[in-house]
Motif scaffolding. Structure first.
Motif, PDB file in Angstrom:
ATOM      1  N   ASP A  49      -9.354   3.044  -0.020  1.00  0.00           N
ATOM      2  CA  ASP A  49      -8.588   2.516  -1.150  1.00  0.00           C
ATOM      3  C   ASP A  49      -8.429   0.999  -1.036  1.00  0.00           C
ATOM      4  O   ASP A  49      -8.540   0.271  -2.026  1.00  0.00           O
ATOM      5  CB  ASP A  49      -7.203   3.176  -1.216  1.00  0.00           C
ATOM      6  CG  ASP A  49      -7.283   4.651  -1.555  1.00  0.00           C
ATOM      7  OD1 ASP A  49      -7.979   4.996  -2.514  1.00  0.00           O
ATOM      8  OD2 ASP A  49      -6.654   5.448  -0.849  1.00  0.00           O
ATOM      9  N   TYR A  84      -2.840  -0.290  -6.430  1.00  0.00           N
ATOM     10  CA  TYR A  84      -3.580   0.860  -5.901  1.00  0.00           C
ATOM     11  C   TYR A  84      -3.680   1.992  -6.924  1.00  0.00           C
ATOM     12  O   TYR A  84      -4.428   2.948  -6.722  1.00  0.00           O
ATOM     13  CB  TYR A  84      -2.934   1.368  -4.612  1.00  0.00           C
ATOM     14  CG  TYR A  84      -3.214   0.476  -3.427  1.00  0.00           C
ATOM     15  CD1 TYR A  84      -4.335   0.656  -2.634  1.00  0.00           C
ATOM     16  CD2 TYR A  84      -2.359  -0.577  -3.124  1.00  0.00           C
ATOM     17  CE1 TYR A  84      -4.607  -0.175  -1.570  1.00  0.00           C
ATOM     18  CE2 TYR A  84      -2.612  -1.426  -2.060  1.00  0.00           C
ATOM     19  CZ  TYR A  84      -3.743  -1.216  -1.283  1.00  0.00           C
ATOM     20  OH  TYR A  84      -4.008  -2.056  -0.237  1.00  0.00           O
ATOM     21  N   LYS A 126      -2.496   6.307   1.076  1.00  0.00           N
ATOM     22  CA  LYS A 126      -3.696   5.580   0.733  1.00  0.00           C
ATOM     23  C   LYS A 126      -4.520   5.310   1.987  1.00  0.00           C
ATOM     24  O   LYS A 126      -3.982   5.175   3.087  1.00  0.00           O
ATOM     25  CB  LYS A 126      -3.362   4.267   0.022  1.00  0.00           C
ATOM     26  CG  LYS A 126      -2.683   4.475  -1.342  1.00  0.00           C
ATOM     27  CD  LYS A 126      -3.555   5.267  -2.275  1.00  0.00           C
ATOM     28  CE  LYS A 126      -2.860   5.489  -3.608  1.00  0.00           C
ATOM     29  NZ  LYS A 126      -3.687   6.288  -4.538  1.00  0.00           N
ATOM     30  N   GLN A 132       0.832  -1.190   0.000  1.00  0.00           N
ATOM     31  CA  GLN A 132       0.000   0.000   0.000  1.00  0.00           C
ATOM     32  C   GLN A 132       0.871   1.246   0.000  1.00  0.00           C
ATOM     33  O   GLN A 132       1.669   1.454   0.919  1.00  0.00           O
ATOM     34  CB  GLN A 132      -0.908   0.012   1.231  1.00  0.00           C
ATOM     35  CG  GLN A 132      -1.893   1.168   1.250  1.00  0.00           C
ATOM     36  CD  GLN A 132      -2.796   1.104   2.457  1.00  0.00           C
ATOM     37  OE1 GLN A 132      -2.814   0.120   3.176  1.00  0.00           O
ATOM     38  NE2 GLN A 132      -3.549   2.159   2.685  1.00  0.00           N
TER      39      GLN A 132
END
Length: 211
Positions: free
Chosen positions: A157, A188, A153, A149
């Motif tokens: 998300d 992402y 984020k 990640q």
């Protein structure tokens, strides 16, 4: 082995004048290759378009997602080596048709299919090794950890990507594969449209058998 790599080695290097840095968007910091350079390489290696190489458009379609619409094109590229034509080399490309702007208005790109076709040609050319040095260098860092990640984020998300991660696990595909397909450095970075497209395709894929 040297014969197998003859074309690859001849087309892998991209001259500086055909490269430019991408300064914005999700691919910021990556390198863009001038599409006309690919046409020049195909012509140098195989002859003029229509004589030594050609492509067929097999499908054009639009995919809506919310207020935006993307255009996609499938092509089959053929090359002639000696007196023999190759089997079809598949390429799929995409471009935005309707894009929502920051001021809330919609921008319509009337050349979306032309742009998507150019993208599809680049995908097919990549399988011949055209411009491989650029992509190889990018792969050293671009797909190092595509599930990590990124900073900034949110839980939202993570929730948005949950169906993608579940499908990847079900069909036994890696995050690297989906990143390469949609040309992003991290899952992402997938847009809502790309997520929708992947989930639709995944529905038709079989569940990976347990070992």
């Amino acid at each position: 082995m040297d014969d197998n790599l003859k074309i690859y080695n001849a087309v892998k290097k991209v001259p500086d004048e055909a490269k430019s840095a991408i300064n914005g968007g999700r691919l910021k910091g990556k390198t863009e290759i001038n599409p006309l350079w690919r046409i020049k390489v195909l012509t140098e290696q195989f002859g003029p378009c229509g004589i030594g190489w050609y492509y067929e458009v097999t499908k054009q379609w639009l995919e809506p997602s919310g207020t935006e619409v993307a255009a996609f094109v499938n092509i089959l590229l053929y090359i002639k080596v000696g007196d023999e034509w190759s089997k079809p080399i598949h390429g799929v490309g995409g471009a935005m048709f309707v894009k929502q702007q920051k001021d809330g208005t919609a921008y319509v790109e009337d050349e979306c299919y032309k742009m998507a076709t150019t993208d599809a040609i680049s995908v097919a050319c990549k399988q011949l090794g055209i411009g491989a040095d650029v992509y190889w260098d990018a792969d050293k860092t671009k797909y190092t950890d595509p599930t990590q990640q990124p900073d900034g984020k949110t839980e939202a998300d993570k929730k948005r990507l949950a169906p993608v991660e579940a499908e990847l696990k079900r069909i036994g595909y890696s995050a690297v594969s989906i990143c390469k397909t949609y040309k992003v450095s991290n899952v992402y970075e997938l847009s809502d449209l790309q997520i929708k497209d992947f989930l639709q395709k995944a529905k038709n894929m079989p569940t990976k058998e347990a070992p």
